[in-house]
Design a protein around this motif. Structure first.
Motif, mmCIF file in Angstrom:
data_model
loop_
_atom_site.group_PDB
_atom_site.id
_atom_site.type_symbol
_atom_site.label_atom_id
_atom_site.label_comp_id
_atom_site.label_asym_id
_atom_site.label_seq_id
_atom_site.Cartn_x
_atom_site.Cartn_y
_atom_site.Cartn_z
ATOM 1 N N GLY A 198 -13.099 -37.653 31.661
ATOM 2 C CA GLY A 198 -12.462 -36.341 31.625
ATOM 3 C C GLY A 198 -13.275 -35.290 32.348
ATOM 4 N N VAL A 199 -14.584 -35.304 32.154
ATOM 5 C CA VAL A 199 -15.457 -34.353 32.851
ATOM 6 C C VAL A 199 -15.423 -34.621 34.356
ATOM 7 N N LEU B 47 -13.017 -35.985 36.065
ATOM 8 C CA LEU B 47 -11.705 -35.565 36.566
ATOM 9 C C LEU B 47 -11.648 -34.050 36.728
ATOM 10 N N ALA B 48 -12.204 -33.322 35.756
ATOM 11 C CA ALA B 48 -12.199 -31.856 35.833
ATOM 12 C C ALA B 48 -13.042 -31.357 36.992
ATOM 13 N N ILE B 49 -14.121 -32.057 37.311
ATOM 14 C CA ILE B 49 -14.986 -31.629 38.415
ATOM 15 C C ILE B 49 -14.397 -32.028 39.767
ATOM 16 N N PRO C 160 -9.765 -30.568 39.888
ATOM 17 C CA PRO C 160 -9.442 -29.552 38.885
ATOM 18 C C PRO C 160 -7.955 -29.214 38.812
ATOM 19 N N THR D 87 -6.040 -31.462 36.058
ATOM 20 C CA THR D 87 -6.364 -31.378 34.630
ATOM 21 C C THR D 87 -5.271 -30.779 33.756
ATOM 22 N N PRO D 88 -4.482 -29.784 34.206
ATOM 23 C CA PRO D 88 -3.417 -29.295 33.314
ATOM 24 C C PRO D 88 -2.383 -30.377 32.983
ATOM 25 N N ALA E 269 -4.051 -32.676 30.213
ATOM 26 C CA ALA E 269 -4.640 -31.984 29.057
ATOM 27 C C ALA E 269 -3.976 -32.404 27.752
#
Length: 158
Positions: A26-27, A29-31, A34, A37-38, A41
């Motif tokens: 998850g981290v 993917l967010a980096i 971005p 991620t919505p 979520a």
């Protein structure tokens, strides 16, 4: 089938390792992406909701089973558990304080439409609320995640 290797891996890997891997994924993917991620979520929301749903029942059953299976005179092994609890709580507090100092934020509170709830006035009032929570209906304690009531019923039933 394409998912069978993944299913075999999940069956032989511990749940803690799977959760840790999901956190790292998850981290990452967010980096890396971005914008995506919505759309994923909901998976985190689903996981948290599942934890909130199962935790009170799990606490009730585990405490009740631990108490009912205890043999008098036999070592309980509670000291390492309590030590880990204290260390984990202190570590979480230190991380929380450090994070709030590194990334300060401003919280704007809005008045609730029903502002009839007053904070407790004295320690006696807090203790009375704790005592009331301990003797709560067991079904209500489970539904409302009242852990004091869940633990009291688990000890009583165990």
């Amino acid at each position: 089938m394409i998912f069978s290797p993944l299913l075999r891996w999940a069956q032989r890997t511990s749940l803690v390792a799977q959760i840790a891997l999901a956190l790292v994924a998850g981290v990452a993917l967010a980096i890396l992406l971005p914008g995506v991620t919505p759309y994923v979520a909901f998976l985190g929301t689903l996981f948290i909701s599942a934890l909130k749903a199962v935790a009170p029942v799990l606490v009730l059953v585990l405490v009740m089973a631990a108490i009912s299976n205890h043999v008098p005179g036999e070592a309980t092994g509670i000291r390492p558990i309590l030590a880990l609890y204290v260390i984990g709580t202190l570590a979480a507090a230190v991380v929380g304080v450090a994070a709030s100092m590194l990334w300060p934020s401003t919280l704007t509170l809005m008045a609730a439409p029903q502002a009839n709830a007053a904070p407790p006035g004295a320690v006696g009032e807090v203790l009375l609320n704790v005592a009331k929570s301990a003797v709560d209906n067991p079904v209500n304690a489970l539904l409302q995640a009242n852990y004091i009531g869940v633990l009291a019923w688990a000890v009583g039933l165990g």
